[in-house]
Enzyme design. Structure first.
Site, mmCIF file in Angstrom:
data_model
loop_
_atom_site.group_PDB
_atom_site.id
_atom_site.type_symbol
_atom_site.label_atom_id
_atom_site.label_comp_id
_atom_site.label_asym_id
_atom_site.label_seq_id
_atom_site.Cartn_x
_atom_site.Cartn_y
_atom_site.Cartn_z
ATOM 1 N N ARG A 172 0.839 -1.200 0.000
ATOM 2 C CA ARG A 172 0.000 0.000 0.000
ATOM 3 C C ARG A 172 0.878 1.255 0.000
ATOM 4 O O ARG A 172 0.557 2.248 -0.661
ATOM 5 C CB ARG A 172 -0.936 0.008 1.205
ATOM 6 C CG ARG A 172 -2.001 -1.078 1.164
ATOM 7 C CD ARG A 172 -2.946 -0.992 2.344
ATOM 8 N NE ARG A 172 -3.795 0.189 2.279
ATOM 9 C CZ ARG A 172 -4.540 0.618 3.296
ATOM 10 N NH1 ARG A 172 -4.522 -0.035 4.454
ATOM 11 N NH2 ARG A 172 -5.294 1.689 3.167
ATOM 12 N N CYS A 231 -1.089 5.808 9.246
ATOM 13 C CA CYS A 231 -1.438 4.496 8.681
ATOM 14 C C CYS A 231 -2.558 4.714 7.680
ATOM 15 O O CYS A 231 -2.554 5.691 6.948
ATOM 16 C CB CYS A 231 -1.813 3.509 9.783
ATOM 17 S SG CYS A 231 -3.203 4.069 10.805
#
Length: 277
Positions: A172, A231
């Site tokens: 990611r 995050c």
């Protein structure tokens, strides 16, 4: 005081004259609500707290898991029996992310005595209970600001002037995939440091000296100054802040809106690939 507690240490404290307030915050990203699992069996005396509804505000411009309103969070904690002088222990199903979110929120709002049960429910070898406790009302009143908090501008600046960790999975960070947010990639200058590498196969944190070596190798030196974390939506980032504290890096800053907030503004820059820039 260490920010984590082992199952055996908790068992000993829970049998003492002032057992800790125990919070069950089981939650799974994209999975079912944790309340049925709680009702099927939980550590004796644990009070269920819902990450989606009580440890987060409504999803929207602030991201997928924005911080809850402090007054509402305080009411939830008081209903769970939390007082300003309580010892609090938090656990989840074993991943540690949800427990760390509760730990961070309590610490951020001024509660000093809160720990995460290392390894979560899976580490507990005692009996489980189906009894739903009714604790006496606590008196905890949140005072936000005890831990550093970043907004988008602060995260962007820290990625240039200090050290900003991206706690998501490497794919990611690189932008290879993005299953949840508008676009993949990372904040320019951020360093990839997946949260999952802070724990062993049993979900327990790796030794403090190992974590210290890991973060040092990623750039967390005395010279770098402030360290921050983000995050996907502010949940696993709290787990990274917890890991940093275990490793001796106290008061790492959290960008609570994280990538889900960053990418809502299409004018914000996005970097891709393994290089921070």
């Amino acid at each position: 005081m260490k920010p984590i507690i082992t199952a055996s240490e908790y068992a000993s404290e829970s049998a003492g004259p002032r057992p800790p307030v125990l919070l069950d915050v089981r939650w799974q990203l994209g999975g079912p609500h944790g309340r049925p699992d709680y009702e099927a069996g939980h550590l004796p005396g644990a009070v269920f707290v819902d990450l989606e509804a009580e440890l987060s505000g409504p999803a929207g411009d602030g991201g997928r898991h924005p911080l809850p309103d402090p007054a509402e969070f305080g009411a939830v904690m008081r209903r769970a029996g939390v007082s300003s002088d309580s010892s609090v222990v938090v656990y989840d199903g074993g991943l540690g992310w949800a427990a760390a979110r509760a730990w961070w929120l309590l610490r951020w709002t001024g509660h000093r005595d809160v720990r995460v049960l290392d390894g979560g429910l899976a580490a507990w070898t005692g009996e489980l209970s189906k009894e739903i406790p009714s604790p006496a009302e606590g008196d905890f009143v949140p005072v936000p600001g005890a831990l550093p908090l970043l907004d988008a501008d602060g995260a962007a600046a820290l990625a240039r002037s200090g050290l900003l960790f991206d706690a998501r999975a490497g794919e990611r960070y690189r932008g290879d995939v993005e299953p949840l947010d508008r676009v993949g990639g990372h904040i320019p200058g951020a360093v990839s440091a997946p949260t999952v590498e802070n724990v062993g196969a049993d979900g327990r944190f790796l030794p403090a000296e190992w974590l210290a070596s890991r973060f040092f190798g990623l750039g967390a030196t005395e010279e770098v100054g402030e360290v921050g974390v983000y995050c996907g939506s502010g949940v696993s980032g709290a787990h990274q802040v917890l890991a940093l504290e275990i490793a001796g890096f106290a008061d790492a800053a959290l960008y609570a809106g994280s990538w889900s907030h960053w990418t809502r503004d299409e004018s914000r820059p996005v970097a891709t690939g393994p290089d921070p820039q």
